[in-house]
Design an enzyme around this catalytic site. Structure first.
Site, PDB file in Angstrom:
ATOM      1  N   ARG A 175       0.838  -1.202   0.000  1.00 28.19           N
ATOM      2  CA  ARG A 175       0.000   0.000   0.000  1.00 28.19           C
ATOM      3  C   ARG A 175       0.873   1.252   0.000  1.00 28.19           C
ATOM      4  O   ARG A 175       0.581   2.223  -0.702  1.00 28.19           O
ATOM      5  CB  ARG A 175      -0.947   0.009   1.205  1.00 28.19           C
ATOM      6  CG  ARG A 175      -2.018  -1.056   1.152  1.00 28.19           C
ATOM      7  CD  ARG A 175      -2.984  -0.937   2.319  1.00 28.19           C
ATOM      8  NE  ARG A 175      -3.816   0.246   2.221  1.00 28.19           N
ATOM      9  CZ  ARG A 175      -4.598   0.691   3.208  1.00 28.19           C
ATOM     10  NH1 ARG A 175      -4.635   0.053   4.361  1.00 28.19           N
ATOM     11  NH2 ARG A 175      -5.332   1.775   3.040  1.00 28.19           N
ATOM     12  N   CYS A 233      -1.280   5.722   9.250  1.00 24.58           N
ATOM     13  CA  CYS A 233      -1.620   4.440   8.607  1.00 24.58           C
ATOM     14  C   CYS A 233      -2.746   4.711   7.632  1.00 24.58           C
ATOM     15  O   CYS A 233      -2.716   5.704   6.917  1.00 24.58           O
ATOM     16  CB  CYS A 233      -1.983   3.398   9.655  1.00 24.58           C
ATOM     17  SG  CYS A 233      -3.381   3.865  10.713  1.00 24.58           S
TER      18      CYS A 233
END
Length: 278
Positions: A175, A233
């Site tokens: 990611r 995050c």
């Protein structure tokens, strides 16, 4: 102040005359609420707290798990029996992310003594701990949030920190690199951020790696003495686990709660891809 407590230590403290308040924060990202699992079996004395509705505000421009309304968070903690002068222990099903989010929120809101059960429910049962379906009668707590006890970043502050200090991206490496993005509108990372997946904080048993190993890990990532550190995050949950891991290692870090879900929602914000900070 210790940030984590082992299953063995909890067994001893829970048997005392005034055991810490115990909160069950079971949560699966994208999954159903954890209350049914709590009702099927939980640590004796634990009170269930819902991650999505009590530890976060509604999803929107501020991200998928923004800070909850402070007054509503305080009311939820008082319903769970949290008292200002009494220690709190939190646990989840084993990942540690939701428990870390509860730890961070309570500490940020001014509670002086909060710990995470290292390894969560799985560590407790592996150590021979029993579960129960009995739900405890809880006396109303008196905790009143006073935000600001832990450092907090907004989007602009996170961007600036990536330039002057160390901004860690706690998501999975793919990611960060922009190879996949299963949840948010844009793939990639905040320019200048360094990849530091949360999964590397723990061993195969789900418990934190030793403090010296964590200190070495974060040191290799750039967390040298005197370096200002921030973490983000996807939505401010697994990053709380990173802040907790750094606390175990003796390294203070700020949390960007909005994280990538907030950052990527604004098309004017820059995006980097690839393995380098950019």
């Amino acid at each position: 102040m210790d940030a984590i407590i082992s299953a063995t230590e909890w067994a001893g403290e829970s048997a005392g005359e005034r055991p810490p308040t115990l909160l069950d924060i079971r949560y699966v990202p994208g999954g159903p609420p954890g209350r049914p699992e709590y009702r099927a079996g939980h640590l004796p004395g634990a009170v269930y707290v819902d991650m999505d509705s009590e530890l976060a505000g509604g999803p929107g421009a501020r991200g998928r798990h923004p800070l909850p309304d402070v007054a509503e968070f305080g009311a939820a903690m008082r319903r769970a029996g949290v008292r200002a002068d009494h220690p709190v222990v939190v646990y989840d099903g084993g990942l540690g992310w939701a428990a870390a989010r509860a730890w961070w929120l309570l500490r940020w809101a001014g509670h002086p003594f909060v710990r995470v059960l290292d390894g969560g429910l799985a560590a407790w049962t592996a150590a021979g701990g029993a579960l129960t379906t009995d739900e405890p009668a809880v006396a109303e707590g008196d905790f009143a949030p006073r935000p600001g006890a832990l450092p907090l970043l907004d989007a602009d502050e996170a961007a600036a920190l990536a330039r002057r200090g160390l901004l860690l991206d706690a998501r999975a490496g793919e990611r960060y690199r922009g190879e996949v993005e299963p949840l948010d509108a844009v793939a990639g990372h905040i320019p200048g951020a360094v990849s530091a997946p949360t999964a590397d904080n723990v061993g195969e048993d789900g418990r934190f790696r030793p403090a010296k190993d964590l200190a070495a890990r974060f040191g290799e990532l750039g967390a040298a003495d005197g370096t200002e550190v921030g973490v983000y995050c996807g939505s401010g949950v697994s990053a709380a686990h990173q802040v907790l891991a750094m606390a175990v290692a003796g390294i203070p870090a700020a949390l960007y709660v909005g994280s990538w879900s907030e950052w990527s929602s604004d098309p004017s914000r820059p995006v980097a891809t690839g393995a380098l900070p950019g």
